[in-house]
Write a protein that holds these residues in place. Structure first.
Motif, PDB file in Angstrom:
ATOM      1  N   ILE A   1      15.981  23.292   8.713  1.00  8.48           N
ATOM      2  CA  ILE A   1      16.771  22.281   9.414  1.00  8.48           C
ATOM      3  C   ILE A   1      15.876  21.426  10.301  1.00  8.48           C
ATOM      4  N   ALA A   2      14.940  22.041  11.011  1.00  4.97           N
ATOM      5  CA  ALA A   2      14.049  21.281  11.895  1.00  4.97           C
ATOM      6  C   ALA A   2      13.165  20.335  11.090  1.00  4.97           C
ATOM      7  N   PHE A   3      12.604  20.818   9.972  1.00  9.01           N
ATOM      8  CA  PHE A   3      11.732  19.983   9.148  1.00  9.01           C
ATOM      9  C   PHE A   3      12.524  18.847   8.506  1.00  9.01           C
ATOM     10  N   ALA A   4      13.708  19.161   7.987  1.00 11.48           N
ATOM     11  CA  ALA A   4      14.543  18.121   7.378  1.00 11.48           C
ATOM     12  C   ALA A   4      14.952  17.081   8.406  1.00 11.48           C
ATOM     13  N   THR A   5      15.260  17.506   9.617  1.00  9.56           N
ATOM     14  CA  THR A   5      15.660  16.572  10.674  1.00  9.56           C
ATOM     15  C   THR A   5      14.509  15.641  11.027  1.00  9.56           C
ATOM     16  N   GLU A   6      13.307  16.194  11.145  1.00  6.39           N
ATOM     17  CA  GLU A   6      12.142  15.360  11.466  1.00  6.39           C
ATOM     18  C   GLU A   6      11.883  14.335  10.360  1.00  6.39           C
ATOM     19  N   MET A   7      11.945  14.775   9.102  1.00  9.76           N
ATOM     20  CA  MET A   7      11.741  13.834   8.000  1.00  9.76           C
ATOM     21  C   MET A   7      12.837  12.775   7.989  1.00  9.76           C
ATOM     22  N   ASP A   8      14.078  13.187   8.239  1.00  6.87           N
ATOM     23  CA  ASP A   8      15.193  12.241   8.145  1.00  6.87           C
ATOM     24  C   ASP A   8      15.144  11.203   9.250  1.00  6.87           C
ATOM     25  N   GLN A   9      14.731  11.579  10.448  1.00  8.21           N
ATOM     26  CA  GLN A   9      14.601  10.579  11.505  1.00  8.21           C
ATOM     27  C   GLN A   9      13.622   9.484  11.088  1.00  8.21           C
ATOM     28  N   ARG A  10      12.528   9.893  10.466  1.00  9.24           N
ATOM     29  CA  ARG A  10      11.547   8.920   9.981  1.00  9.24           C
ATOM     30  C   ARG A  10      12.112   8.094   8.825  1.00  9.24           C
ATOM     31  N   ALA A  11      12.870   8.758   7.942  1.00  8.25           N
ATOM     32  CA  ALA A  11      13.462   8.045   6.808  1.00  8.25           C
ATOM     33  C   ALA A  11      14.509   7.035   7.263  1.00  8.25           C
ATOM     34  N   LEU A  12      15.264   7.361   8.300  1.00  9.21           N
ATOM     35  CA  LEU A  12      16.272   6.427   8.809  1.00  9.21           C
ATOM     36  C   LEU A  12      15.616   5.168   9.365  1.00  9.21           C
ATOM     37  N   ALA A  13      14.483   5.331  10.018  1.00  4.32           N
ATOM     38  CA  ALA A  13      13.746   4.152  10.482  1.00  4.32           C
ATOM     39  C   ALA A  13      13.285   3.317   9.300  1.00  4.32           C
ATOM     40  N   ALA A  14      12.870   3.987   8.222  1.00  5.99           N
ATOM     41  CA  ALA A  14      12.471   3.270   7.017  1.00  5.99           C
ATOM     42  C   ALA A  14      13.645   2.506   6.418  1.00  5.99           C
ATOM     43  N   GLU A  15      14.810   3.148   6.373  1.00  4.30           N
ATOM     44  CA  GLU A  15      15.977   2.497   5.769  1.00  4.30           C
ATOM     45  C   GLU A  15      16.437   1.302   6.592  1.00  4.30           C
ATOM     46  N   LEU A  16      16.314   1.388   7.905  1.00  5.80           N
ATOM     47  CA  LEU A  16      16.659   0.240   8.739  1.00  5.80           C
ATOM     48  C   LEU A  16      15.718  -0.923   8.432  1.00  5.80           C
ATOM     49  N   ALA A  17      14.430  -0.645   8.298  1.00 10.03           N
ATOM     50  CA  ALA A  17      13.475  -1.696   7.955  1.00 10.03           C
ATOM     51  C   ALA A  17      13.739  -2.230   6.550  1.00 10.03           C
ATOM     52  N   LEU A  18      14.090  -1.350   5.615  1.00  7.63           N
ATOM     53  CA  LEU A  18      14.364  -1.779   4.242  1.00  7.63           C
ATOM     54  C   LEU A  18      15.593  -2.678   4.162  1.00  7.63           C
TER      55      LEU A  18
ATOM     56  N   ARG B   1       8.055   2.915  -1.186  1.00  3.38           N
ATOM     57  CA  ARG B   1       7.761   1.806  -0.271  1.00  3.38           C
ATOM     58  C   ARG B   1       8.649   1.857   0.970  1.00  3.38           C
ATOM     59  N   GLY B   2       8.009   1.788   2.137  1.00  2.02           N
ATOM     60  CA  GLY B   2       8.709   1.818   3.411  1.00  2.02           C
ATOM     61  C   GLY B   2       8.878   3.199   3.990  1.00  2.02           C
ATOM     62  N   TYR B   3       8.759   4.240   3.164  1.00  2.00           N
ATOM     63  CA  TYR B   3       8.954   5.613   3.619  1.00  2.00           C
ATOM     64  C   TYR B   3       7.610   6.262   3.958  1.00  2.00           C
TER      65      TYR B   3
ATOM     66  N   ALA C   1      11.235  -3.878  -6.204  1.00  2.00           N
ATOM     67  CA  ALA C   1      12.130  -2.858  -6.758  1.00  2.00           C
ATOM     68  C   ALA C   1      11.385  -1.541  -6.762  1.00  2.00           C
ATOM     69  N   HIS C   2      12.034  -0.478  -6.303  1.00  2.00           N
ATOM     70  CA  HIS C   2      11.379   0.826  -6.283  1.00  2.00           C
ATOM     71  C   HIS C   2      10.939   1.255  -7.678  1.00  2.00           C
ATOM     72  N   HIS C   3      11.781   0.993  -8.692  1.00  2.00           N
ATOM     73  CA  HIS C   3      11.414   1.443 -10.037  1.00  2.00           C
ATOM     74  C   HIS C   3      10.191   0.709 -10.571  1.00  2.00           C
ATOM     75  N   ASP C   4      10.008  -0.557 -10.161  1.00  2.00           N
ATOM     76  CA  ASP C   4       8.803  -1.279 -10.571  1.00  2.00           C
ATOM     77  C   ASP C   4       7.581  -0.778  -9.809  1.00  2.00           C
ATOM     78  N   ASP C   5       7.779  -0.329  -8.566  1.00  2.00           N
ATOM     79  CA  ASP C   5       6.662   0.247  -7.816  1.00  2.00           C
ATOM     80  C   ASP C   5       6.140   1.513  -8.486  1.00  2.00           C
TER      81      ASP C   5
ATOM     82  N   SER D   1       0.849  -1.181   0.000  1.00  2.00           N
ATOM     83  CA  SER D   1       0.000   0.000   0.000  1.00  2.00           C
ATOM     84  C   SER D   1       0.889   1.237   0.000  1.00  2.00           C
ATOM     85  N   LEU D   2       0.794   2.029  -1.066  1.00  2.00           N
ATOM     86  CA  LEU D   2       1.583   3.247  -1.188  1.00  2.00           C
ATOM     87  C   LEU D   2       0.711   4.455  -0.873  1.00  2.00           C
ATOM     88  N   ALA D   3       1.284   5.385  -0.113  1.00  7.53           N
ATOM     89  CA  ALA D   3       0.609   6.636   0.214  1.00  7.53           C
ATOM     90  C   ALA D   3       0.999   7.698  -0.805  1.00  7.53           C
ATOM     91  N   TYR D   4       0.025   8.509  -1.200  1.00 10.31           N
ATOM     92  CA  TYR D   4       0.322   9.537  -2.187  1.00 10.31           C
ATOM     93  C   TYR D   4      -0.691  10.673  -2.070  1.00 10.31           C
TER      94      TYR D   4
END
Length: 265
Positions: free
Chosen positions: A169-186, A54-56, A67-71, A10-13
């Motif tokens: 910087i604050a917005f990028a940091t908040e997004m990146d913390q969430r993205a790092l959790a995604a990358e660990l799961a990926l 996917r995952g983010y 594969a992200h490109h196939d998604d 399920s992709l969010a958009y």
């Protein structure tokens, strides 16, 4: 926010506006929210789809290989869109290029902003800059890791954090913390890479390509933009955007939006 089933996940958009379709692909340190300054201006003329890969963000991550490109191609199928222009930043740009190589009939144009490219190896200069600016960080410490990545990518090697809007910087940091959790799961999932990778196949990009970078970004990114412009047959290289780091659509939306509106079909 919308959700749609694509290739078993399920992709969010967000889906805004009408007209020729444009898909926005976010950086690896971000999610679809990084396009908040582009959606309104582009939606005046286009159907604008900003997706969480996917995952983010709000998209799911089943354990099955993918594969992200196939998604991205699957998202177009699910939305009944035969072809679209792709706009990508950083990792999202790499995914966009991979889509254009794996599914060329689905891509009408590519706009690449501070893009990565699959198969590219970072220079020794980039590795030394990381060591100087960030050093060793526990990859499971998302707070410290995000602070390091934002220092490296969003601020950039030639600026101090005080030179950059603190809200960015604050917005990028908040997004990146969430993205790092995604990358660990990926990292626990079999993510298929384009084979052979894009770095040796840029001449195969037969659609119009727009490429630029932030002038304050890591030098490797500007060099990649130069390489794409030199090898892709229908590429246009815009000058680097002044006073912008890696997330240039967020930091300098006015010149980015003007370039996109001028370029997109």
């Amino acid at each position: 926010m919308n959700k749609i089933e694509v290739n078993g996940t399920s992709l969010a958009y967000d889906d805004t506006g009408s007209g020729t379709p444009v898909v926005l692909l976010h950086a690896g340190i971000a999610d679809r929210r990084m396009w908040r300054e582009q959606i309104g201006p582009l939606a005046a003329r286009h159907r604008v789809i900003a997706v969480d890969l996917r995952g983010y963000g709000d998209s799911e991550l089943p354990p099955a290989p993918f594969a992200h490109h196939d998604d991205v191609a699957g998202l177009l199928d699910a939305l009944d869109i035969p072809s679209a222009a792709l706009v990508g930043c950083s990792f999202g740009g790499a995914v966009a290029v991979d889509v254009a190589l794996a599914h060329p009939q689905r891509v009408t144009a590519l706009a690449l902003l501070g893009t990565a490219v699959s198969g590219h190896e970072w220079s020794e200069e980039a590795n030394e800059l990381w060591e100087r600016l960030v050093g060793e960080v526990d990859p499971e410490d998302f707070v410290a890791s995000a602070a390091g990545e934002v220092r490296f990518w969003v601020v950039g090697p030639g600026r101090d954090p005080e030179d950059v809007d603190p809200e960015l910087i604050a917005f990028a940091t908040e997004m990146d913390q969430r993205a790092l959790a995604a990358e660990l799961a990926l990292s626990a999932v079999d993510v298929a890479e384009l084979d052979p990778p894009a770095i040796g196949r840029l001449a195969e990009l037969r659609m119009p390509v727009l490429v630029t970078a932030g002038a304050a970004d890591v030098p490797d990114i500007s060099r990649l933009a130069d390489q794409i412009a030199a090898e892709a047959p229908y590429a246009t290289r815009l000058p680097d955007v002044p006073a912008a780091g890696h997330l240039l659509p967020l930091e300098r939306p006015a010149p980015v939006n003007a370039a996109l509106l001028d370029f997109l079909p």
